[in-house]
Design an enzyme around this catalytic site. Structure first.
Site, PDB file in Angstrom:
ATOM      1  N   PRO A   3      19.142  34.154  31.438  1.00  0.00           N
ATOM      2  CA  PRO A   3      19.468  35.192  32.408  1.00  0.00           C
ATOM      3  C   PRO A   3      19.369  36.622  31.869  1.00  0.00           C
ATOM      4  O   PRO A   3      19.737  36.890  30.730  1.00  0.00           O
ATOM      5  CB  PRO A   3      20.923  34.870  32.794  1.00  0.00           C
ATOM      6  CG  PRO A   3      21.445  34.037  31.681  1.00  0.00           C
ATOM      7  CD  PRO A   3      20.274  33.264  31.164  1.00  0.00           C
ATOM      8  N   ASN A   4      18.854  37.465  32.718  1.00  0.00           N
ATOM      9  CA  ASN A   4      18.750  38.918  32.500  1.00  0.00           C
ATOM     10  C   ASN A   4      17.662  39.321  31.499  1.00  0.00           C
ATOM     11  O   ASN A   4      17.408  40.505  31.316  1.00  0.00           O
ATOM     12  CB  ASN A   4      20.106  39.516  32.061  1.00  0.00           C
ATOM     13  CG  ASN A   4      21.157  39.300  33.120  1.00  0.00           C
ATOM     14  OD1 ASN A   4      20.932  39.599  34.287  1.00  0.00           O
ATOM     15  ND2 ASN A   4      22.303  38.770  32.740  1.00  0.00           N
ATOM     16  N   ARG A  42      16.744  47.161  30.221  1.00  0.00           N
ATOM     17  CA  ARG A  42      18.126  46.694  30.121  1.00  0.00           C
ATOM     18  C   ARG A  42      18.737  47.151  28.795  1.00  0.00           C
ATOM     19  O   ARG A  42      18.277  46.750  27.723  1.00  0.00           O
ATOM     20  CB  ARG A  42      18.132  45.156  30.173  1.00  0.00           C
ATOM     21  CG  ARG A  42      19.458  44.534  29.892  1.00  0.00           C
ATOM     22  CD  ARG A  42      19.348  43.043  29.621  1.00  0.00           C
ATOM     23  NE  ARG A  42      20.664  42.499  29.418  1.00  0.00           N
ATOM     24  CZ  ARG A  42      20.897  41.297  28.905  1.00  0.00           C
ATOM     25  NH1 ARG A  42      19.893  40.511  28.571  1.00  0.00           N
ATOM     26  NH2 ARG A  42      22.131  40.879  28.749  1.00  0.00           N
ATOM     27  N   TYR A 101      18.897  46.194  23.156  1.00  0.00           N
ATOM     28  CA  TYR A 101      17.810  45.205  23.181  1.00  0.00           C
ATOM     29  C   TYR A 101      16.426  45.800  22.922  1.00  0.00           C
ATOM     30  O   TYR A 101      15.447  45.064  22.870  1.00  0.00           O
ATOM     31  CB  TYR A 101      17.817  44.467  24.525  1.00  0.00           C
ATOM     32  CG  TYR A 101      19.101  43.702  24.761  1.00  0.00           C
ATOM     33  CD1 TYR A 101      19.435  42.619  23.951  1.00  0.00           C
ATOM     34  CD2 TYR A 101      19.987  44.069  25.781  1.00  0.00           C
ATOM     35  CE1 TYR A 101      20.619  41.916  24.147  1.00  0.00           C
ATOM     36  CE2 TYR A 101      21.170  43.371  25.980  1.00  0.00           C
ATOM     37  CZ  TYR A 101      21.476  42.300  25.163  1.00  0.00           C
ATOM     38  OH  TYR A 101      22.648  41.601  25.346  1.00  0.00           O
ATOM     39  N   ASN A 122      16.310  31.393  23.987  1.00  0.00           N
ATOM     40  CA  ASN A 122      17.236  32.520  24.115  1.00  0.00           C
ATOM     41  C   ASN A 122      17.968  32.287  25.427  1.00  0.00           C
ATOM     42  O   ASN A 122      17.449  32.589  26.502  1.00  0.00           O
ATOM     43  CB  ASN A 122      16.509  33.868  24.118  1.00  0.00           C
ATOM     44  CG  ASN A 122      17.506  35.024  24.124  1.00  0.00           C
ATOM     45  OD1 ASN A 122      18.701  34.826  24.370  1.00  0.00           O
ATOM     46  ND2 ASN A 122      17.018  36.233  23.870  1.00  0.00           N
ATOM     47  N   ALA A 164      23.459  34.993  28.139  1.00  0.00           N
ATOM     48  CA  ALA A 164      24.915  34.814  28.207  1.00  0.00           C
ATOM     49  C   ALA A 164      25.332  33.356  28.353  1.00  0.00           C
ATOM     50  O   ALA A 164      26.479  33.008  28.024  1.00  0.00           O
ATOM     51  CB  ALA A 164      25.470  35.648  29.361  1.00  0.00           C
ATOM     52  N   ASP A 211      24.765  20.013  25.995  1.00  0.00           N
ATOM     53  CA  ASP A 211      24.538  18.577  26.215  1.00  0.00           C
ATOM     54  C   ASP A 211      23.051  18.276  26.383  1.00  0.00           C
ATOM     55  O   ASP A 211      22.566  17.248  25.897  1.00  0.00           O
ATOM     56  CB  ASP A 211      25.304  18.102  27.458  1.00  0.00           C
ATOM     57  CG  ASP A 211      26.794  17.951  27.205  1.00  0.00           C
ATOM     58  OD1 ASP A 211      27.211  17.997  26.029  1.00  0.00           O
ATOM     59  OD2 ASP A 211      27.544  17.775  28.192  1.00  0.00           O
ATOM     60  N   GLU A 266      17.815  28.424  18.257  1.00  0.00           N
ATOM     61  CA  GLU A 266      18.563  29.400  19.058  1.00  0.00           C
ATOM     62  C   GLU A 266      18.128  30.801  18.646  1.00  0.00           C
ATOM     63  O   GLU A 266      18.091  31.109  17.454  1.00  0.00           O
ATOM     64  CB  GLU A 266      20.068  29.220  18.803  1.00  0.00           C
ATOM     65  CG  GLU A 266      20.907  30.283  19.498  1.00  0.00           C
ATOM     66  CD  GLU A 266      22.402  30.138  19.220  1.00  0.00           C
ATOM     67  OE1 GLU A 266      22.805  29.164  18.539  1.00  0.00           O
ATOM     68  OE2 GLU A 266      23.144  31.009  19.686  1.00  0.00           O
ATOM     69  N   HIS A 301      18.327  35.130  19.494  1.00  0.00           N
ATOM     70  CA  HIS A 301      18.873  36.299  20.196  1.00  0.00           C
ATOM     71  C   HIS A 301      18.226  37.547  19.630  1.00  0.00           C
ATOM     72  O   HIS A 301      18.016  37.647  18.410  1.00  0.00           O
ATOM     73  CB  HIS A 301      20.391  36.401  20.003  1.00  0.00           C
ATOM     74  CG  HIS A 301      21.112  35.189  20.467  1.00  0.00           C
ATOM     75  ND1 HIS A 301      21.344  34.927  21.794  1.00  0.00           N
ATOM     76  CD2 HIS A 301      21.594  34.130  19.785  1.00  0.00           C
ATOM     77  CE1 HIS A 301      21.950  33.770  21.908  1.00  0.00           C
ATOM     78  NE2 HIS A 301      22.119  33.251  20.706  1.00  0.00           N
ATOM     79  N   ARG A 319      28.710  41.811  17.566  1.00  0.00           N
ATOM     80  CA  ARG A 319      29.036  42.402  18.870  1.00  0.00           C
ATOM     81  C   ARG A 319      30.431  41.943  19.326  1.00  0.00           C
ATOM     82  O   ARG A 319      31.265  41.591  18.505  1.00  0.00           O
ATOM     83  CB  ARG A 319      27.931  42.043  19.875  1.00  0.00           C
ATOM     84  CG  ARG A 319      26.564  42.609  19.452  1.00  0.00           C
ATOM     85  CD  ARG A 319      25.492  42.292  20.458  1.00  0.00           C
ATOM     86  NE  ARG A 319      25.767  42.929  21.748  1.00  0.00           N
ATOM     87  CZ  ARG A 319      25.153  42.588  22.887  1.00  0.00           C
ATOM     88  NH1 ARG A 319      24.221  41.642  22.872  1.00  0.00           N
ATOM     89  NH2 ARG A 319      25.450  43.196  24.009  1.00  0.00           N
ATOM     90  N   ARG A 355      30.936  36.991  22.169  1.00  0.00           N
ATOM     91  CA  ARG A 355      29.547  36.622  21.823  1.00  0.00           C
ATOM     92  C   ARG A 355      29.459  35.878  20.487  1.00  0.00           C
ATOM     93  O   ARG A 355      28.408  35.398  20.100  1.00  0.00           O
ATOM     94  CB  ARG A 355      28.647  37.869  21.774  1.00  0.00           C
ATOM     95  CG  ARG A 355      28.437  38.507  23.126  1.00  0.00           C
ATOM     96  CD  ARG A 355      27.415  39.643  23.056  1.00  0.00           C
ATOM     97  NE  ARG A 355      27.699  40.619  24.085  1.00  0.00           N
ATOM     98  CZ  ARG A 355      27.241  40.554  25.344  1.00  0.00           C
ATOM     99  NH1 ARG A 355      26.461  39.568  25.724  1.00  0.00           N
ATOM    100  NH2 ARG A 355      27.567  41.485  26.222  1.00  0.00           N
TER     101      ARG A 355
HETATM  102  C1  DQA Z   1      21.215  37.835  23.975  1.00  0.00           C
HETATM  103  C2  DQA Z   1      22.669  37.992  23.508  1.00  0.00           C
HETATM  104  C3  DQA Z   1      23.627  37.496  24.572  1.00  0.00           C
HETATM  105  O1  DQA Z   1      24.968  37.680  24.138  1.00  0.00           O
HETATM  106  C4  DQA Z   1      23.431  38.264  25.854  1.00  0.00           C
HETATM  107  O2  DQA Z   1      24.283  37.754  26.864  1.00  0.00           O
HETATM  108  C5  DQA Z   1      22.026  38.298  26.307  1.00  0.00           C
HETATM  109  C6  DQA Z   1      20.975  38.509  25.309  1.00  0.00           C
HETATM  110  C7  DQA Z   1      20.216  38.462  22.965  1.00  0.00           C
HETATM  111  O3  DQA Z   1      19.041  38.135  23.038  1.00  0.00           O
HETATM  112  O4  DQA Z   1      20.628  39.289  22.135  1.00  0.00           O
HETATM  113  O5  DQA Z   1      21.725  38.200  27.490  1.00  0.00           O
HETATM  114  O6  DQA Z   1      20.915  36.453  24.074  1.00  0.00           O
END
Ligand code: DQA
Length: 149
Positions: free
Chosen positions: A11-12, A19, A24, A75, A78, A88, A99, A101, A108, A112
């Site tokens: 998301p996002n 953003r 970021y 990625n 959130a 799961d 994983e 980010h 942060r 998080r």
């Molecule tokens: C994120 C870090 C997460 O905490 C955040 O909610 C994001 C982006 C990152 O790429 O730094 O949406 O995954």
């Protein structure tokens, strides 16, 4: 056989570029996709790049990765900090998942620092901005190569 990696964004992340650029950066998700495609071509592998704002769609993409891809770079945005369902799914698909980010989640806000993905992931890359994506491809290829040997 040509290796295939799924790069899954939650998301996002479609809003990257505009953003919170102070957190970021200004690289868009499309720029990152092109960077990954170039990196994959240089390594002679295939990457499939997906983004969804919906937890269920991310679950479906993880399930569909079985038998299609050799590994996943995730990625989860959130959902990293909330989703037992994603944890799961990763436990169930029997594929290596990295994983990822852009930001250093450990530097942060406290909420998080918790990741439901980390305990079931191969490893975590965070804090290197967009450069983390090619780093994750290299890490996954190196792990797959060692697993084959
Ligand atoms: C994120 C870090 C997460 O905490 C955040 O909610 C994001 C982006 C990152 O790429 O730094 O949406 O995954």
């Amino acid at each position: 056989m040509t290796r295939s990696i799924l790069i899954l964004n939650g998301p996002n992340l479609n809003l990257l570029g505009t953003r919170q650029p102070e957190v970021y950066g200004t690289t868009t998700l499309h720029d990152i996709e092109k960077m990954c495609a170039n990196h994959a071509a240089a390594h002679g592998i295939t990457v499939v790049f997906l983004q969804s704002n919906h937890e269920g769609a991310l679950l479906d993409a993880l399930h569909a990765a079985r038998g299609t891809h050799d590994g996943v770079i995730l990625n989860a945005g959130a959902y990293t900090h909330t989703s037992i369902a994603l944890m799961d799914a990763i436990s169930s698909i029997q594929l290596p998942v990295i994983e990822l980010h852009l930001s250093n989640i450990h530097a942060r806000e406290e909420f998080r620092h918790t990741s439901y993905i980390a305990p079931v992931a191969l490893g975590q890359i965070c804090g290197f901005g967009a450069a983390g994506y090619p780093l994750a491809i290299d890490a996954l290829l190196s792990w797959l190569g060692a697993a084959d040997a």
